[in-house]
Design a protein around this motif. Structure first.
Motif, PDB file in Angstrom:
ATOM      1  N   GLN A   1      -7.540   2.490   6.395  1.00 59.16           N
ATOM      2  CA  GLN A   1      -7.239   3.486   5.017  1.00 59.16           C
ATOM      3  C   GLN A   1      -6.092   3.172   4.453  1.00 59.16           C
ATOM      4  O   GLN A   1      -5.954   3.540   3.506  1.00 59.16           O
TER       5      GLN A   1
ATOM      6  N   ASP B   1      -6.891   0.614   1.837  1.00 58.84           N
ATOM      7  CA  ASP B   1      -7.313   1.200   0.792  1.00 58.84           C
ATOM      8  C   ASP B   1      -6.412   1.866  -0.032  1.00 58.84           C
ATOM      9  O   ASP B   1      -6.643   2.016  -1.493  1.00 58.84           O
ATOM     10  N   GLY B   2      -5.525   2.699   0.606  1.00 58.38           N
ATOM     11  CA  GLY B   2      -4.453   3.243  -0.169  1.00 58.38           C
ATOM     12  C   GLY B   2      -3.609   2.526  -1.213  1.00 58.38           C
ATOM     13  O   GLY B   2      -3.561   2.772  -2.322  1.00 58.38           O
TER      14      GLY B   2
ATOM     15  N   ASN C   1      -5.976   1.699  -4.021  1.00 55.24           N
ATOM     16  CA  ASN C   1      -6.403   2.817  -5.006  1.00 55.24           C
ATOM     17  C   ASN C   1      -4.749   2.927  -5.983  1.00 55.24           C
ATOM     18  O   ASN C   1      -5.006   3.208  -7.051  1.00 55.24           O
ATOM     19  N   ARG C   2      -3.564   2.406  -5.366  1.00 52.77           N
ATOM     20  CA  ARG C   2      -2.569   2.405  -6.107  1.00 52.77           C
ATOM     21  C   ARG C   2      -2.177   1.325  -6.903  1.00 52.77           C
ATOM     22  O   ARG C   2      -1.099   1.146  -7.731  1.00 52.77           O
TER      23      ARG C   2
ATOM     24  N   LEU D   1      -1.217  -1.604  -5.444  1.00 57.65           N
ATOM     25  CA  LEU D   1       0.221  -2.057  -4.833  1.00 57.65           C
ATOM     26  C   LEU D   1      -0.402  -3.424  -3.968  1.00 57.65           C
ATOM     27  O   LEU D   1      -1.155  -3.170  -3.187  1.00 57.65           O
TER      28      LEU D   1
ATOM     29  N   PHE E   1       4.322  -5.079   0.147  1.00 57.37           N
ATOM     30  CA  PHE E   1       5.728  -5.415  -0.330  1.00 57.37           C
ATOM     31  C   PHE E   1       6.363  -6.611   0.370  1.00 57.37           C
ATOM     32  O   PHE E   1       6.861  -7.510  -0.298  1.00 57.37           O
TER      33      PHE E   1
ATOM     34  N   SER F   1      -0.780   7.217   6.770  1.00 55.93           N
ATOM     35  CA  SER F   1      -0.052   7.424   5.826  1.00 55.93           C
ATOM     36  C   SER F   1       1.373   6.745   5.746  1.00 55.93           C
ATOM     37  O   SER F   1       1.746   6.000   4.867  1.00 55.93           O
TER      38      SER F   1
ATOM     39  N   GLU G   1       0.669   2.787   5.495  1.00 51.60           N
ATOM     40  CA  GLU G   1       0.627   2.545   3.984  1.00 51.60           C
ATOM     41  C   GLU G   1       1.916   2.526   3.390  1.00 51.60           C
ATOM     42  O   GLU G   1       2.458   1.749   2.432  1.00 51.60           O
ATOM     43  N   GLN G   2       2.800   3.571   3.764  1.00 51.71           N
ATOM     44  CA  GLN G   2       4.192   3.853   3.309  1.00 51.71           C
ATOM     45  C   GLN G   2       4.984   2.387   3.487  1.00 51.71           C
ATOM     46  O   GLN G   2       5.586   1.931   2.666  1.00 51.71           O
TER      47      GLN G   2
ATOM     48  N   ALA H   1       3.747  -0.575   1.498  1.00 48.97           N
ATOM     49  CA  ALA H   1       4.219  -0.515   0.070  1.00 48.97           C
ATOM     50  C   ALA H   1       5.806  -0.584  -0.040  1.00 48.97           C
ATOM     51  O   ALA H   1       6.018  -1.121  -1.278  1.00 48.97           O
ATOM     52  N   THR H   2       6.278  -0.569   1.084  1.00 54.71           N
ATOM     53  CA  THR H   2       8.141  -0.386   0.638  1.00 54.71           C
ATOM     54  C   THR H   2       8.901  -1.125   1.593  1.00 54.71           C
ATOM     55  O   THR H   2       9.895  -1.113   1.519  1.00 54.71           O
TER      56      THR H   2
END
Lengths: 472, 196
Positions: A39, A42-43, A46-47, A49, A52, A147, A150-151, A154-155
């Protein structure tokens, strides 16, 4: 004022700290696995991204892989789909995957340390609560939700409020047959399954210092079972010797630089903790749990508590737990017939655990009423066990050595304990249905589990050790 | 990316007076094989809610038509154990907007806040009172206001304030999410990496 070990590592990783906001904490390595990552990928899609820092992300398949015939396609359709999804996602986002068949595959909390990825002073996260394991190296390691997976993808950062600090000291000499697993089960039984909530827990004291890295990992692994955000132990010679020479450990000059830094990682003498607890090693018996959370543990010779000994509002939950376990007030577990023994999980599946069990069962054989599963924590542990001939000792004892994965710790693969059956398990959770619907779990150390497999009932390892010199 | 906005609710509640409800009870591991976030509500409290043949267990509160509502009221140390966010997804997917307890496990609390599911931590006494009120009147209405941070038993007016991280409160009342926030500081992350 001095600083705690936790604060030293935290401060070295704060990217940004703003009043009223959680800190932005830099994450050195993000471990991912098949269950809590799809998930998150997938996030990202969707963004729009990328991951990173894909080179700081390590993936393996562990939670629902079979532990027999791993070279064949996974039979269970949903598990196969999830593992295939991880493979595809890692390829798409450029992440190194130690999947089935790879020599580094294994339980995520076993492979990080054994590959030298987990090091003192680092920050580690994974979408798995037992990430606290990595704290054994003097590192900050958090279990996170999807979540947050995913964070971090992404970062390479985690938004996190600084927890309170707790020190738990254990001093003194352990009884023969008592080991790291007994220490942590004892601590949790004393402070409850919620006693560490909101805290980063540093374990200290000469008993902890004397433990091997494997033992320290067992302790930190179960920090989450008292609700702690993480557990950690200051690095020392034991830590440095363990990391040295491992696959991804620093080499040459980098190594010397790293060691010099690691030697600064300890709580200063005048560092203040929000809470300090002390325990005596001599008070700890071989431990076993009787209930449905890891705080419900007793010394193996003790009796199950009386319902009346609890406050009125707690009695309903207590009675529910005893009913589930098929136990009654004041019952003694010692001598209770069992059906399964599971030796494995991120708590107790390292080579040292297998060596200890093999040494004990050599020349013995399991009881007829018991099925035994020995599941190594990683492919490397499995290979090492075979090189040392442990597999032959296990075979002769009726303890087949399986292939690596999380296995019966949470029963996402085929390794489920049947309804109503009792399992003495070296894993970390005795929740209702954890090892399979309506399964009943007694958590214990590898030695207690092995001794119980031999006799076919809950056993005090010390009864065997009267004649043998084995230290737990 | 926008997430669900939560400011205020007023609803009847579902009582679950059991302590140490772990995430394996909220959603057993065998249901974690899905690769999307949807549909977990069907298996919320699966083994307490259904027998081995999939028939509803009549003595479990979610199968009792007297109780309904968007707030789950549970015993202390709710959400302990596994970090699975699927537990928060299952509660939200089933239709809960808030969980009230006298104590929450950390990871669950964070996961809930990241999914628009508000964890409301009340005192032991207020929790006891809530269970008594619901016991006396299964349709008792509870109000939760995130903006002013209080929970109220509407019939009696008894209320208590609750704590929430101000940043997470801002996220929930505005639908912000953590990734947007960190990405807004991306240059700081790169500076941090360069200085390592």
């Amino acid at each position: 004022m001095g600083q705690t070990l936790f604060d030293k590592i935290w401060d070295a990783h704060v990217v940004s700290s703003n009043e009223g906001f959680p800190d932005i904490l830099y994450i050195d390595t993000h471990f991912i696995h098949e269950v809590t990552s799809p998930q998150a990928f997938d996030g990202l899609r969707n963004r729009g991204l990328p991951v990173f820092r894909p080179q700081q992300t390590v993936a393996t398949a562990d939670h629902n892989v079979p532990t027999w015939d791993q070279h064949l396609p996974i039979k269970e359709e949903l598990s196969r789909y999830q593992v295939d999804m991880l493979t595809k996602n890692c390829a798409e986002f450029g992440i190194e995957l130690y999947g089935l068949g790879h020599p580094f595959q294994g339980i995520v909390h076993v492979i990080g340390p054994e590959l030298g990825i987990t090091r003192p002073g680092g920050t580690y996260v994974c979408g798995d609560s037992h990430t606290s394991t990595h704290g054994a190296f003097g590192a900050i390691a958090f279990g996170i939700g999807t979540s947050q997976v995913e964070q971090v993808m992404a970062t390479q950062c985690l938004l996190q409020s600084r927890p309170k600090r707790m020190k738990i000291e254990v001093n003194g000499k352990l009884q023969n047959g008592v080991g790291a697993k007994d220490i942590i089960l004892y601590i949790i039984s004393q402070i409850s399954a919620a006693g560490g909530t909101g805290y980063a827990v540093e374990y200290a004291g000469d008993t902890i210092r004397a433990l091997s890295m494997e033992g320290r990992m067992t302790i930190c692994n179960m920090s989450i079972e008292m609700g702690a955000r993480c557990g950690l132990i200051a690095p020392d010679e034991t830590t440095i010797n363990y990391v040295k020479g491992r696959e991804f450990a620093p080499k040459g000059e980098e190594w010397d630089k790293a060691v010099a830094y690691w030697q600064t990682l300890y709580s200063d003498e005048d560092a203040e903790f929000d809470s300090v607890l002390s325990f005596k090693a001599e008070d700890i018996e071989p431990m076993i749990t009787y209930g449905t959370n890891p705080g419900m543990g007793i010394g193996v010779t003790q009796h199950v508590p009386e319902t009346a000994s609890f406050e009125a509002k707690e009695q309903g939950s207590y009675k529910k737990a005893l009913d589930y376990m098929g136990l009654h007030d004041d019952e003694q577990l010692l001598g209770k017939p069992i059906d399964y023994v599971f030796i494995g999980s991120c708590t107790n599946s390292r080579i040292e655990d297998l060596r200890q069990v093999a040494e004990f069962v050599k020349g013995k054989h399991k009881a007829d009423n018991v099925t035994v599963w020995v599941v190594p924590g990683s492919k490397q542990v499995q290979e090492q066990a075979i090189r040392e001939g442990l597999d032959k000792i296990f075979d002769a004892a009726g303890f087949p050595l399986r292939e690596p994965g999380c296995s019966a710790c949470l029963g996402m693969n085929e390794d489920k304990i049947p309804a109503g059956k009792y399992c003495v398990s070296t894993s970390n959770r005795n929740f209702e249905g954890r090892q399979g619907p309506n399964s009943r779990t007694f958590l214990a150390s590898p030695l207690t589990a092995a001794a119980s497999a031999i006799t076919g009932k809950v056993t005090d390892i010390r009864d065997f050790l009267k004649d043998e010199e084995l230290v737990g | 990316m926008a997430t669900k906005i939560f400011k205020h609710i007023q609803t009847s509640v579902v009582p679950l007076p059991i302590e140490n409800i772990d995430t394996d009870q909220i959603i057993p591991a065998r249901f974690l094989k899905a690769t999307t976030r949807e549909g977990f509500g069907n298996n919320l409290f699966r083994d307490w809610r259904f027998d081995n043949d999939g028939n509803p267990k009549q003595d479990f509160v979610l199968n009792n038509p007297i109780y309904s509502g968007k707030i789950l009221v549970a015993g202390k140390n709710f959400g302990c154990g596994s970090s699975r966010e699927h537990a928060a997804w299952a509660l939200a997917d089933y239709g809960f907007d808030a969980v009230v307890s006298s104590f929450f496990a950390d990871i669950f609390k964070g996961n809930a806040l990241n999914n628009g599911l508000l964890p409301v931590q009340v005192s032991d006494d207020f929790l006891k009172k809530l269970f008594e009120v619901i016991d006396a009147d299964p349709h008792a209405v509870i109000e939760i206001d995130l903006v002013d941070q209080f929970i109220k038993i509407v019939a009696t007016g008894e209320q208590e304030s609750f704590e929430v991280n101000p940043y997470k409160k801002a996220c929930m009342t505005n639908g912000y999410d953590d990734i947007d926030y960190i990405l807004s500081k991306k240059e700081l992350v790169e500076e941090f990496e360069a200085a390592k």
